[in-house]
Design a protein around this motif. Structure first.
Motif, PDB file in Angstrom:
ATOM      1  N   PHE A 169       0.830  -1.204   0.000  1.00 16.73           N
ATOM      2  CA  PHE A 169       0.000   0.000   0.000  1.00 16.73           C
ATOM      3  C   PHE A 169       0.865   1.255   0.000  1.00 16.73           C
ATOM      4  N   GLY A 170       1.871   1.259   0.874  1.00 20.49           N
ATOM      5  CA  GLY A 170       2.752   2.419   0.964  1.00 20.49           C
ATOM      6  C   GLY A 170       3.470   2.672  -0.349  1.00 20.49           C
ATOM      7  N   ALA A 171       3.999   1.601  -0.939  1.00 20.25           N
ATOM      8  CA  ALA A 171       4.735   1.779  -2.186  1.00 20.25           C
ATOM      9  C   ALA A 171       3.824   2.312  -3.279  1.00 20.25           C
ATOM     10  N   VAL A 172       2.616   1.785  -3.354  1.00 23.37           N
ATOM     11  CA  VAL A 172       1.698   2.246  -4.397  1.00 23.37           C
ATOM     12  C   VAL A 172       1.361   3.719  -4.196  1.00 23.37           C
ATOM     13  N   MET A 173       1.052   4.102  -2.965  1.00 21.40           N
ATOM     14  CA  MET A 173       0.713   5.503  -2.728  1.00 21.40           C
ATOM     15  C   MET A 173       1.906   6.410  -3.015  1.00 21.40           C
ATOM     16  N   ALA A 174       3.081   5.998  -2.568  1.00 23.71           N
ATOM     17  CA  ALA A 174       4.273   6.819  -2.821  1.00 23.71           C
ATOM     18  C   ALA A 174       4.503   6.981  -4.316  1.00 23.71           C
ATOM     19  N   THR A 175       4.302   5.898  -5.042  1.00 27.69           N
ATOM     20  CA  THR A 175       4.495   5.970  -6.493  1.00 27.69           C
ATOM     21  C   THR A 175       3.519   6.943  -7.122  1.00 27.69           C
ATOM     22  N   ILE A 176       2.264   6.811  -6.736  1.00 28.25           N
ATOM     23  CA  ILE A 176       1.265   7.693  -7.335  1.00 28.25           C
ATOM     24  C   ILE A 176       1.558   9.145  -7.010  1.00 28.25           C
ATOM     25  N   TRP A 177       1.911   9.410  -5.762  1.00 26.02           N
ATOM     26  CA  TRP A 177       2.206  10.786  -5.388  1.00 26.02           C
ATOM     27  C   TRP A 177       3.429  11.312  -6.134  1.00 26.02           C
ATOM     28  N   ALA A 178       4.397  10.452  -6.362  1.00 24.55           N
ATOM     29  CA  ALA A 178       5.599  10.925  -7.067  1.00 24.55           C
ATOM     30  C   ALA A 178       5.274  11.221  -8.523  1.00 24.55           C
ATOM     31  N   TRP A 179       4.474  10.376  -9.155  1.00 26.87           N
ATOM     32  CA  TRP A 179       4.122  10.629 -10.551  1.00 26.87           C
ATOM     33  C   TRP A 179       3.285  11.893 -10.696  1.00 26.87           C
ATOM     34  N   SER A 180       2.439  12.174  -9.727  1.00 25.29           N
ATOM     35  CA  SER A 180       1.558  13.333  -9.888  1.00 25.29           C
ATOM     36  C   SER A 180       2.054  14.563  -9.149  1.00 25.29           C
ATOM     37  N   ALA A 181       3.328  14.602  -8.801  1.00 23.97           N
ATOM     38  CA  ALA A 181       3.879  15.779  -8.110  1.00 23.97           C
ATOM     39  C   ALA A 181       3.726  17.011  -8.987  1.00 23.97           C
ATOM     40  N   PHE A 182       3.281  18.082  -8.418  1.00 24.94           N
ATOM     41  CA  PHE A 182       3.130  19.302  -9.204  1.00 24.94           C
ATOM     42  C   PHE A 182       3.378  20.575  -8.397  1.00 24.94           C
ATOM     43  N   THR A 183       2.637  20.756  -7.324  1.00 25.37           N
ATOM     44  CA  THR A 183       2.660  22.048  -6.632  1.00 25.37           C
ATOM     45  C   THR A 183       4.062  22.474  -6.222  1.00 25.37           C
ATOM     46  N   GLU A 184       4.826  21.545  -5.662  1.00 28.31           N
ATOM     47  CA  GLU A 184       6.148  21.941  -5.186  1.00 28.31           C
ATOM     48  C   GLU A 184       7.041  22.361  -6.352  1.00 28.31           C
ATOM     49  N   VAL A 185       6.913  21.646  -7.465  1.00 26.92           N
ATOM     50  CA  VAL A 185       7.711  21.998  -8.644  1.00 26.92           C
ATOM     51  C   VAL A 185       7.286  23.366  -9.157  1.00 26.92           C
ATOM     52  N   TYR A 186       6.003  23.567  -9.231  1.00 21.83           N
ATOM     53  CA  TYR A 186       5.463  24.821  -9.742  1.00 21.83           C
ATOM     54  C   TYR A 186       5.939  26.006  -8.917  1.00 21.83           C
ATOM     55  N   ILE A 187       5.846  25.879  -7.604  1.00 22.00           N
ATOM     56  CA  ILE A 187       6.233  26.994  -6.744  1.00 22.00           C
ATOM     57  C   ILE A 187       7.724  27.251  -6.830  1.00 22.00           C
ATOM     58  N   MET A 188       8.508  26.184  -6.996  1.00 27.11           N
ATOM     59  CA  MET A 188       9.950  26.367  -7.080  1.00 27.11           C
ATOM     60  C   MET A 188      10.376  27.036  -8.379  1.00 27.11           C
ATOM     61  N   THR A 189       9.451  27.197  -9.348  1.00 26.25           N
ATOM     62  CA  THR A 189       9.858  27.903 -10.562  1.00 26.25           C
ATOM     63  C   THR A 189       9.335  29.329 -10.597  1.00 26.25           C
ATOM     64  N   GLN A 190       8.598  29.730  -9.586  1.00 24.00           N
ATOM     65  CA  GLN A 190       8.063  31.094  -9.569  1.00 24.00           C
ATOM     66  C   GLN A 190       9.011  32.008  -8.818  1.00 24.00           C
ATOM     67  N   GLY A 191       9.047  33.240  -9.215  1.00 22.42           N
ATOM     68  CA  GLY A 191       9.916  34.162  -8.500  1.00 22.42           C
ATOM     69  C   GLY A 191      11.262  34.261  -9.170  1.00 22.42           C
ATOM     70  N   THR A 192      12.116  35.102  -8.639  1.00 26.83           N
ATOM     71  CA  THR A 192      13.364  35.356  -9.342  1.00 26.83           C
ATOM     72  C   THR A 192      14.593  34.804  -8.628  1.00 26.83           C
TER      73      THR A 192
END
Lengths: 438, 330, 273
Positions: free
Chosen positions: B249-272
């Motif tokens: 269960f843990g591995a499946v959830m971790a996998t899904i969360w890793a594939w659908s990662a977005f917000t952290e990446v998005y925020i790390m590209t905003q700003g100067t």
């Protein structure tokens, strides 16, 4: 064995009841005629709310509801809501982002009487830049992001620079004198804080202003009714060289120090390129800073700046178009424009209004207003082409990747390759949208 | 497993239950079997069917619609669209941005999932040794998980900020090391973002695995320690294998969360003060960019299609790997 | 037998690692009490130069955060209550019933976990519009009343409940609804508490769906409210951190409430062999 809490069905019942009750909570009361406006920037939002209060007093049968969806949120919101006919009556967005929606019939062009009023009071370039291919004004040019160079007067004096740079070469020479380093060679004060990263199209916009215009490169140029990348030439290569040299040869800017208005306010940079809102920011955050502004310098390829239009558009599905246009026009009349310029620092278009009451407190604002009217000087804006946003975003990613490459120093072939590949991509985007001219 | 004939079978009788006769268990009277079936049918009809219907309406149909869009040139700003077949997919193959994003997402999964599972197991094992203040430690581990992503990403942007005003660099310099370009160095920017992702989710896995470990029956644990096995051997050979369904269960959830990662990446590209797009772009970021910045919904849907297929594959592989132990004890 | 040395080592490791995990949040907390000059200075300091409550005060001035808080409470609360029912009942059926097509439905449910909401947001939005639920609570809640991973998790748990228990209840004359209420629900308190927390966290910090559904400020959630602190090109860090602390508290409370249920209430449930 534990019994199910007797309360479980009660909890569920409560949930249902709660939901039903919540459905009944009114989402705002309905006044006589409601005009909704979606703003995209917190400072403008505050300004709009204040102006709306005044408007509603003068027009008691109108209710203005302003909702803020900052920056990217506004883009997403509009992308989903506008085609579905669910958007507000008035929408604030970059002009170039509004254009595709207009082409697909989701926005209402300005009615003839209002159009005439704008043409009378707005500078010619502003009207031209907001005119669609069918000759109509597809948005209210609301405010102008004209860019000038901010400079730190104390640092200039310290470095013995008495004359403000008027050419690109002078500016680069000055930047070298102004840079300071620490013992390890890190840049502690940027001579010129070039915008080298962050935020996609913002970087390409600053690059366009700082490097492409003076060296004569255009992002896209018209070719027989269509477009083509306009920077796969010596001007484009010189533009990239300017940044690469600044980073790796003259080392007047680096990646690992603070940037932008924050840095300038803290004294970490001596010069940087930005818009009029910085004046308001510095007044609040760095009131003792001794700074000034000077026009973007001339280059061998041209003289100009970018003054991108922030637009206010009326959605086609609006049921209160007349009232929406009336409110928008009122917001851009002289008293409100002066208030807006003072409160937010964002520059209204009409140059003939009397802003003199602001100039004593914030002399730099005067320069911004006078700047656009110089002879021989051009204020550029994004072209009215549906894919312009994609062109800029993609270009930004590529040049930002190029800025990271120290190997491009003294490497004309490397630079030429980057420029031509980027231009190829620009042309591909144009072709995908049927906009590529031969 | 599906039975022929009636759509609801009789309740399964354990083959290991010697007491009950084969076939229908002992019932009060002859009509009870039909009553049971009727009752089960009622449950299916009134409870299960509506839930599945909700699923179909809220998830399956919208996803299906999006997958259909990948075969069109649908654009948000355009009112009409037409069928374009495999054009979008052909373009994907040659699209460098997509390929880099695919690579980045794969790295993301290959780093984040083992990190989350292994670290989660490690701390869960430590906590299951019946230490004092256990609830205190648990809460601390769990806090990053419950904080909203936006402020968390902002703080990490600050931690990773370049120069000496970034918290990490500030402390590194105090200790005498040089600065690190966490987000500005293309080689480590992605790992920096993954680090933040793991930090944020770790608490979830610690809790999930801890629950599982606590469930290991005491007699099993005692038997192992009587055998003289050392603590670690006991853990490795006895407790962890019993945990396999949870680890799945843990591995499946971790996998899904890793594939659908977005917000952290998005925020790390905003700003100067941050990274550029490409080196940390992941698939969902590209989907968002293509769909909402460039309005190419058809193309964005094609990327979604690829994301869907790939993460499905990863999940199926995990189920297969854990096959033998999934149904253990059920 | 455990040696004393070992226990000390254990505590040291746990202490160091858990404090390291929490360290960024310490910064969040302390930053919420700093002035903006303090925050953007060139070299950061851990403790505020001057402690201030202005960031917290500014919360209600910047935006109607009290209303945002209420909205988030409604949305997360109703959503969580619904998924308790939907996940336990569907998990029950998937674990204990046999019928043609069951595995197909199971695969259907699991496969919907794989795609994040952003990607299929537009058809969902059009459905919401068709229902007339734009800018309403029900519009923001309805996609959240089912939880695929919750069903999966409950199924795994219910699989371990011995059938004899169910049969015994049936023999005693319980209908399936009765079995569900009297056997399944009490025995799944722990996993239900766990997915309640997960769902609460997820719905509380969701951004994109409330963004597209809410047209006016009175429908905004806390997470949308955080947008207000992203000034045009700079961030009001102090305000965001204060809002973050305020946002964190209810989630923390829910967690502490459910924690014992999750971890200690496992005597009869869980993944036993």
């Amino acid at each position: 064995m534990r019994h199910v809490p007797r309360s479980l069905p009660m909890i569920l019942l409560a949930a249902f009841a709660f939901l039903v009750a919540a459905m009944g909570i009114p989402a705002g009361t309905m006044a006589a005629t409601e005009v909704t406006i979606w703003t995209a920037f917190p400072d403008m939002h505050d300004s709009v709310v204040k102006m709306a209060e005044k408007y509603m007093k003068e027009n008691p049968n109108i209710k203005i509801t302003a909702t803020l969806f900052p920056q990217r949120a506004q883009e997403e919101k509009v992308a989903v809501a506008l085609p579905a006919g669910q958007a507000a009556d008035l929408i604030e967005l970059d002009k170039f982002e509004l254009y595709p929606y207009y082409l697909n019939g989701f926005l209402e062009p300005l009615p003839p009487d209002i159009e005439a009023w704008v043409k009378k009071n707005w500078p010619e370039y502003a009207v031209k830049n907001s005119t669609a291919n069918d000759g109509k004004l597809f948005n209210f040019p609301w405010y102008n992001g004209v860019k000038m160079m901010f400079y730190n007067k104390d640092y200039f004096k310290e470095a013995g620079i008495t004359k403000l740079p008027t050419t690109v070469d002078e500016m680069i020479a000055a930047s070298k004198k102004l840079t300071k380093y620490d013992a390890r060679g890190n840049v502690t004060r940027a001579g010129l804080d070039y915008r080298v990263m962050g935020g996609g199209a913002g970087t390409s916009q600053k690059y366009w202003t700082q490097a492409m215009i003076p060296y004569g490169a255009k992002v896209i140029e018209p070719v027989g009714g269509k477009w083509r990348a306009g920077y796969n030439n010596e001007g484009g290569r010189n533009a990239l060289k300017m940044y690469i040299d600044a980073l790796y040869k003259d080392k007047v800017v680096a990646f690992d120090h603070k940037h932008d208005a924050e840095a300038f306010g803290l004294g970490i940079s001596a010069m940087f390129q930005r818009e009029a809102w910085v004046v308001g920011y510095l007044e609040k955050e760095a009131p003792k800073l001794n700074y000034g502004v000077f026009p973007m310098p001339k280059g061998p390829g041209g003289w100009g700046t970018v003054g991108n239009t922030m637009g206010l558009a009326v959605s086609k599905s609006s049921k209160v178009k007349k009232e929406a246009f009336a409110f928008a026009k009122w917001m851009m009349e002289a008293p409100q424009s002066v208030f807006q310029y003072d409160y937010t620092g964002w520059q209204p278009f009409p140059t003939a209004y009397d802003y003199s009451s602001l100039y004593k407190k914030k002399p730099a604002l005067k320069e911004f207003i006078e700047y656009s009217n110089k002879a021989g000087h051009t204020v550029y804006d994004y072209e009215n082409m549906p894919a312009i946003s994609e062109v800029h975003n993609r270009m930004a990613e590529r040049i930002m990747a190029a800025f990271k490459r120290a190997d491009l120093k003294d490497n004309p072939q490397g630079i030429a390759k980057v420029v031509s590949e980027t231009a190829e991509e620009t042309n591909r985007v144009l072709a995908d949208h049927g906009m590529l001219g031969k | 497993m599906a039975s022929q004939g009636s759509s609801v079978s009789t309740p399964p009788v354990r083959a290991t239950d010697p007491g009950a006769p084969q076939g229908a268990p002992a019932r009060r009277g002859g009509g009870s079997l039909r009553a049971l079936r009727k009752s089960q049918l009622a449950f299916l009809l009134w409870i299960f069917a509506p839930v599945i219907a909700l699923f179909v309406i809220i998830r399956v149909i919208p996803i299906f619609v999006i997958l259909l869009f990948s075969f069109t040139n649908y654009s948000i700003t355009r009112a009409f669209w037409r069928w374009t077949g495999l054009v979008n997919f052909e373009r994907l193959i040659g699209d460098n941005n997509f390929l880099v994003a695919l690579w980045n997402s794969t790295v993301y999964v290959l780093v984040a999932v083992p990190a989350e599972v292994l670290l989660g197991l490690f701390f869960a094992v430590l906590l299951s040794r019946r230490v004092r203040f256990e609830s205190f430690y648990e809460t601390l581990y769990f806090l990053p998980y419950i904080i909203p992503m936006v402020p968390a990403a902002i703080i990490w942007k600050w931690i990773y900020a370049p120069g000496s005003f970034g918290l990490a660099n500030h402390y590194l310099e105090l200790l005498g090391f040089g600065r690190v370009g966490w987000l500005t160095n293309p080689k480590i920017a992605l790992l920096a973002v993954i680090g933040m992702h793991v930090w944020k989710n770790l608490g979830f896995f610690v809790i999930v695995f801890l629950v599982g470990l606590k469930n290991v029956p005491n007699d099993v644990k005692e038997a192992a320690s009587i055998d003289g096995a050392s603590q670690w051997a006991q853990v490795l050979r006895v407790e962890l294998p019993l945990l396999k369904p949870i680890i799945l269960f843990g591995a499946v959830m971790a996998t899904i969360w890793a594939w659908s990662a977005f917000t952290e990446v998005y925020i790390m590209t905003q700003g100067t003060d941050v990274s550029t797009g490409t080196e940390i772009a992941v698939l969902v970021f590209r989907i968002y960019q293509e769909g909402f910045r460039f309005y190419n919904m058809g193309y964005a849907s094609a990327i979604s299609f690829v994301l869907f297929v790939i993460s499905l594959l990863f999940v199926l592989v995990q189920f297969w790997l854990f096959r033998g132990w999934k149904e253990e004890g059920s | 037998m455990r040696q004393p040395r070992y226990t000390v080592l254990l505590h040291v490791v746990l202490m160091v690692t858990s404090l390291a995990m929490v360290f960024p949040l310490v910064w969040v907390f302390l930053t919420s009490f700093k002035t903006s000059q303090d925050i953007i200075r060139a070299t950061p300091t851990l403790l505020p130069e001057t402690w201030t409550l202005e960031n917290y005060a500014s919360l209600t001035q910047t935006a109607p955060f009290a209303r945002f808080f209420l909205n988030s409470l409604i949305i997360s609360g109703v959503s969580t209550l619904f998924i308790i029912v939907t996940c336990s009942s569907a998990g029950f059926v998937f674990a204990k019933y046999r019928f043609r097509g069951k595995n197909f439905f199971m695969l259907l449910v699991i496969s919907t976990i794989l795609i994040p909401l952003q990607t299929y947001m537009i058809p969902l939005y059009l459905l919401t519009r068709w229902l007339g639920w734009i800018n309403t609570y029900q519009g923001q809640i309805f996609p959240l009343i089912i939880m695929s991973s919750g069903i999966f998790f409950l199924r795994q748990n219910i699989l371990t409940i011995p059938d004899e228990l169910l049969d015994a209840a049936r023999i005693d004359g319980a209908s399936e609804f009765g079995v569900y209420r009297q056997i399944i629900l009490p025995l799944t308190v722990s996993p239900l508490a766990a997915i309640s927390i997960v769902n609460w966290v997820y719905t509380w910090s969701m951004f994109i769906w409330p963004l597209v559904v809410a047209n006016s400020e009175d429908m905004f959630t806390m997470e949308l409210g955080l947008m207000y602190f992203q000034r045009q090109f700079i961030t009001l860090y102090g305000g965001i951190m204060a809002a973050c602390v305020v946002t964190l508290l209810p989630v923390l409370v829910v967690f502490l409430m459910f924690r014992t249920r999750i971890i200690d209430g496992i005597a009869y449930t869980g993944m036993k062999t």
